[in-house]
Enzyme design. Structure first.
Site, PDB file in Angstrom:
ATOM      1  N   TYR A   1       0.699  -1.121  -0.007  1.00  0.00           N
ATOM      2  CA  TYR A   1      -0.119  -0.043   0.160  1.00  0.00           C
ATOM      3  C   TYR A   1       0.859   1.347   0.011  1.00  0.00           C
ATOM      4  CZ  TYR A   1       0.560   0.832   5.193  1.00  0.00           C
ATOM      5  OH  TYR A   1       1.270   1.259   6.341  1.00  0.00           O
TER       6      TYR A   1
ATOM      7  N   GLU B   1      11.800   2.247  14.410  1.00  0.00           N
ATOM      8  CA  GLU B   1      10.698   3.240  14.110  1.00  0.00           C
ATOM      9  C   GLU B   1       9.309   3.719  14.788  1.00  0.00           C
ATOM     10  OE1 GLU B   1       9.802   2.791  10.058  1.00  0.00           O
ATOM     11  OE2 GLU B   1       9.752   0.542  10.428  1.00  0.00           O
TER      12      GLU B   1
ATOM     13  N   LYS C   1       6.588  -2.159   1.834  1.00  0.00           N
ATOM     14  CA  LYS C   1       5.235  -1.466   2.572  1.00  0.00           C
ATOM     15  C   LYS C   1       3.972  -2.493   2.561  1.00  0.00           C
ATOM     16  CE  LYS C   1       3.140   3.161   3.126  1.00  0.00           C
ATOM     17  NZ  LYS C   1       3.265   3.103   4.427  1.00  0.00           N
TER      18      LYS C   1
ATOM     19  N   LEU D   1      10.977   1.093   7.164  1.00  0.00           N
ATOM     20  CA  LEU D   1      10.216   1.638   6.140  1.00  0.00           C
ATOM     21  C   LEU D   1      11.119   2.838   5.654  1.00  0.00           C
ATOM     22  CD1 LEU D   1       8.138   0.907   4.011  1.00  0.00           C
ATOM     23  CD2 LEU D   1       6.868   2.990   5.083  1.00  0.00           C
TER      24      LEU D   1
HETATM   25  N1  PLP Z   1       7.496   3.715   9.078  1.00  0.00           N
HETATM   26  C1  PLP Z   1       6.238   3.201   9.013  1.00  0.00           C
HETATM   27  C2  PLP Z   1       6.324   1.606   9.704  1.00  0.00           C
HETATM   28  C3  PLP Z   1       5.261   3.476   8.302  1.00  0.00           C
HETATM   29  O1  PLP Z   1       3.949   2.789   8.375  1.00  0.00           O
HETATM   30  C4  PLP Z   1       5.184   4.689   7.637  1.00  0.00           C
HETATM   31  C5  PLP Z   1       4.010   5.079   6.872  1.00  0.00           C
HETATM   32  O2  PLP Z   1       3.055   4.755   6.909  1.00  0.00           O
HETATM   33  C6  PLP Z   1       6.413   5.480   7.740  1.00  0.00           C
HETATM   34  C7  PLP Z   1       7.571   4.863   8.243  1.00  0.00           C
HETATM   35  C8  PLP Z   1       6.693   6.885   7.206  1.00  0.00           C
HETATM   36  O3  PLP Z   1       6.735   6.804   5.718  1.00  0.00           O
HETATM   37  P1  PLP Z   1       6.246   7.772   4.875  1.00  0.00           P
HETATM   38  O4  PLP Z   1       6.830   9.184   5.251  1.00  0.00           O
HETATM   39  O5  PLP Z   1       6.507   7.396   3.348  1.00  0.00           O
HETATM   40  O6  PLP Z   1       4.534   8.057   5.172  1.00  0.00           O
END
Ligand code: PLP
Length: 284
Positions: free
Chosen positions: A31, A180, A148, A204
């Protein structure tokens, strides 16, 4: 609300996906969440690139090319009159003939679903003025967090643990180091240096993270991409998170202990401002 499912724009009540869909049965899907500011998409190119990477890593085909995807995003923004909000996109390996751990035949069409979430005031969030509270929990997710996927059960449980503790979110810890947040990347600031975990399979690769680090470096701030501990976080001058839905959000409390002054710090505030200004300008 008008949603998109497998080539059609439909009222949400009429959109349907098979009970044999592998996203439903195996969390076999990926996603993206893209934010909308002023009716335009924030960093669509970044999200499209990461989507392609997630699909490739899972040997999954995309039912649309990235130009079509941009068009679908734009159509949904228009049809649902989104000024500020989010667009959720999910692609799964589709519906097999029956439940089977093995992947279905290559010609099985993937399932693609998009919907909008209107969030007036997303950029002017009161939480950005007060900061949020986090707790630390063990990171019990699988080992490919750089993809993701829609396997979000542990992050959901983490959010519930945070709620139960009177906090807003949880930072996850593995081998003594912060990976994170449940749905965001984690940062601390110490003596003016911005510290965030380096990229790898453990986190991520946030699209917001990439932009924020670029803006920080352009503004001559010092950035260190390395692991840090919860003790370092508690002893930091500031902490914050980034994600497409929260942009840059200050963290002011960790496990019930104030971080820095206990109020949002200047580095987080400045980065939030730069990020929102620049991304509004570049939005498509
Ligand atoms: N880390 C995780 C586990 C996430 O689910 C997300 C966003 O959904 C992020 C980091 C941040 O990613 P982004 O800046 O691309 O939204």
């Amino acid at each position: 609300r008008t949603v998109y499912v497998n080539g059609q724009y439909l009222p949400e009540e009429e959109a349907k996906v098979s009970i044999f869909d592998r996203g439903f049965l195996f969390a076999d899907g990926v996603y993206e969440v893209t934010s909308v500011l002023g009716g335009k998409l924030v960093d669509f190119a970044g999200h499209a690139r990461r989507l392609e990477r997630s699909l490739t890593e899972l040997d999954m085909a995309s039912p649309v090319d990235m130009d079509e995807l941009l068009e679908i995003h734009r159509q949904l923004v228009e049809k649902n009159e989104i000024d500020e909000g989010l667009i959720y996109l999910q692609i799964t390996r589709g519906a097999a003939a029956d439940r089977d751990f093995a992947f279905p035949p290559e010609d099985t069409p993937p399932t693609i679903v998009l919907f909008t979430q209107s969030k007036p005031g997303l950029a002017d969030s009161p939480a950005a003025r007060t900061g949020i509270k986090v707790i630390s929990i063990e990171d019990q997710r699988w080992g490919r967090r750089d993809i993701k996927t829609v396997q979000l059960l542990y992050p959901s449980m983490g959010k519930m643990m945070a709620k139960a503790a009177g906090a807003d979110d949880a930072w996850m810890v593995e081998d003594g180091f912060v990976t994170e947040g449940t749905s965001n990347n984690a940062y601390i600031v110490k003596n003016g240096t911005i510290i965030t975990r380096h990229l790898g399979n453990e986190i991520l690769h946030g699209i917001t993270r990439a932009a924020v680090l670029r803006f920080a470096r352009e503004a001559q701030m010092t950035v260190e991409e390395r692991p840090f501990t919860i003790d370092e976080a508690k002893d930091a001058d500031e902490a914050f998170i980034t994600s497409a839905s929260s942009f840059v959000m200050p963290v002011v409390d960790m496990d019930g202990q104030a971080i820095g002054s206990g109020a949002p710090g200047p580095v987080s505030a400045r980065l939030r401002e730069i990020y929102l200004d620049e991304m509004r300008k570049a939005a498509v």
